[in-house]
Design an enzyme around this catalytic site. Structure first.
Site, PDB file in Angstrom:
ATOM      1  N   GLU A  61       0.810  -1.221   0.000  1.00 55.46           N
ATOM      2  CA  GLU A  61       0.000   0.000   0.000  1.00 55.46           C
ATOM      3  C   GLU A  61       0.845   1.273   0.000  1.00 55.46           C
ATOM      4  O   GLU A  61       0.483   2.268  -0.641  1.00 55.46           O
ATOM      5  CB  GLU A  61      -0.957  -0.011   1.192  1.00 55.46           C
ATOM      6  CG  GLU A  61      -2.136  -0.955   1.065  1.00 55.46           C
ATOM      7  CD  GLU A  61      -1.779  -2.418   1.298  1.00 55.46           C
ATOM      8  OE1 GLU A  61      -2.603  -3.295   0.973  1.00 55.46           O
ATOM      9  OE2 GLU A  61      -0.660  -2.674   1.796  1.00 55.46           O
TER      10      GLU A  61
ATOM     11  N   HIS B 273     -10.763  -5.846   8.473  1.00 56.34           N
ATOM     12  CA  HIS B 273     -11.637  -5.794   7.302  1.00 56.34           C
ATOM     13  C   HIS B 273     -12.944  -5.061   7.592  1.00 56.34           C
ATOM     14  O   HIS B 273     -13.851  -5.077   6.759  1.00 56.34           O
ATOM     15  CB  HIS B 273     -11.968  -7.203   6.810  1.00 56.34           C
ATOM     16  CG  HIS B 273     -10.810  -7.941   6.225  1.00 56.34           C
ATOM     17  ND1 HIS B 273      -9.746  -8.359   6.979  1.00 56.34           N
ATOM     18  CD2 HIS B 273     -10.540  -8.332   4.946  1.00 56.34           C
ATOM     19  CE1 HIS B 273      -8.867  -8.987   6.194  1.00 56.34           C
ATOM     20  NE2 HIS B 273      -9.332  -8.981   4.969  1.00 56.34           N
TER      21      HIS B 273
END
Length: 320
Positions: free
Chosen positions: A55, A124
């Site tokens: 990322e 998540h």
């Protein structure tokens, strides 16, 4: 909402050849939630780019591309995966415009599926909007329905500002009418009254707007008229719209999934109190998640604010 977002990406890429998409599995797979489905086939490797699982590298590359005139749309696969890119976002992406005295713009949209309600594992289902809203130089938005999702994404991509675009993943399968050939229903950073009322204002954004609308429907059976305001933009905040609503109703409850402690609701409650003090009939109350790490899926529904918790806060506000 998934299809509305997909169509927004397609329209934006057709309108500007410098617009490109990058992220993990956004290409041939079409994204974990299929938001980018079919775009790789139609636009190719050079505009829909499957990246490594890195990322920080994704954000750094997007910043470099933006400096060269591109308009990257970055997908962070899940909310909790954004933290390796957090340094790039808050120290580079957010600061470059001011650092360059306005001469450099970074028109980057960072799409992040966020919040819970899908029974996912740790990292998540997080709601980290306050981190980004607290960062000067970033704009932060979150749609609650397919119509806003489509137009707010197109508006974000067209903007020259870096925008954190938070997609409420449990609303991905909600349905609604969208006309891609029409006009945006509101400016990107404008709040909107989604249900008028006279007794109390419910303020929410993203996944909690639907819960608040359900609460307003339930309260109406007892003769209580709740006004529901969809914030839509978390930074900047449309405080004028909030002030107008609260001055009409005299009471307010702010609802979000993130923990109440140091959450968005704290700033909203403080500003409403400052601007509407002489109109308030009760303190501004907040409803949110508990101040704890996101729990396992088997107790997720206990952690998340629901209709009963919203109505309990409404009752407490009306009791003053």
């Amino acid at each position: 909402m998934v299809k509305a977002l997909n169509e927004a990406l397609r329209r934006s890429m057709e309108a500007d050849p410098k617009t490109l998409i990058m992220g993990e599995d956004v290409g041939r797979l079409g994204g974990v939630f299929r938001v980018t489905d079919g775009l790789h086939k139609d636009f190719g490797d050079s505009r829909v780019i499957d990246t490594p699982l890195a990322e920080s590298g994704i954000m750094g590359t997007a910043i470099g591309l933006a400096l060269r005139g591109y308009r990257p749309v970055v997908e962070i696969q899940f909310d909790g995966f954004v933290y390796p890119a957090f340094d790039q976002i808050v120290t580079q992406l957010a600061k470059m415009h001011a650092r360059a005295l306005g001469h450099i713009k970074l028109p980057i949209t960072v799409r992040i599926p966020y919040a819970g309600g899908i029974g996912a594992v740790e990292h998540h289902s997080e709601s980290h909007e306050a981190y980004f809203a607290h960062t000067a130089g970033l704009k932060v938005v979150s749609p609650s329905n397919p119509l806003d999702a489509h137009w707010m994404l197109r508006q974000s991509i067209a903007s020259d500002d870096p925008i954190i675009f938070l997609e409420p993943k449990r609303r991905y399968w909600d349905k609604g009418m969208v006309d891609p050939l029409g006009e945006a229903p509101a400016p990107l950073h404008a709040a909107r009254v989604t249900r008028p009322g006279r007794d109390l204002t419910l303020i929410a954004y993203g996944p909690m707007v639907k819960v608040c609308l359900e609460a307003a429907e339930a309260a109406a059976e007892d003769g209580t008229q709740l006004e529901v305001v969809d914030l839509r933009s978390l930074s900047p905040v449309d405080f004028d719209a909030l002030e107008a609503s609260v001055k009409r109703t005299g009471r307010a409850v702010v609802v979000h999934e993130a923990p109440v402690f140091m959450g968005m609701g704290a700033e909203l409650a403080a500003r409403i109190t400052e601007r509407c003090f002489y109109s308030l009939e009760a303190p501004v109350l907040r409803v949110g998640g508990y101040f704890a790490p996101y729990p396992p899926s088997r107790v997720e529904e206990t952690f998340l604010p629901d209709l009963d918790r919203v109505l309990d806060a409404v009752d407490r506000a009306l009791a003053f």
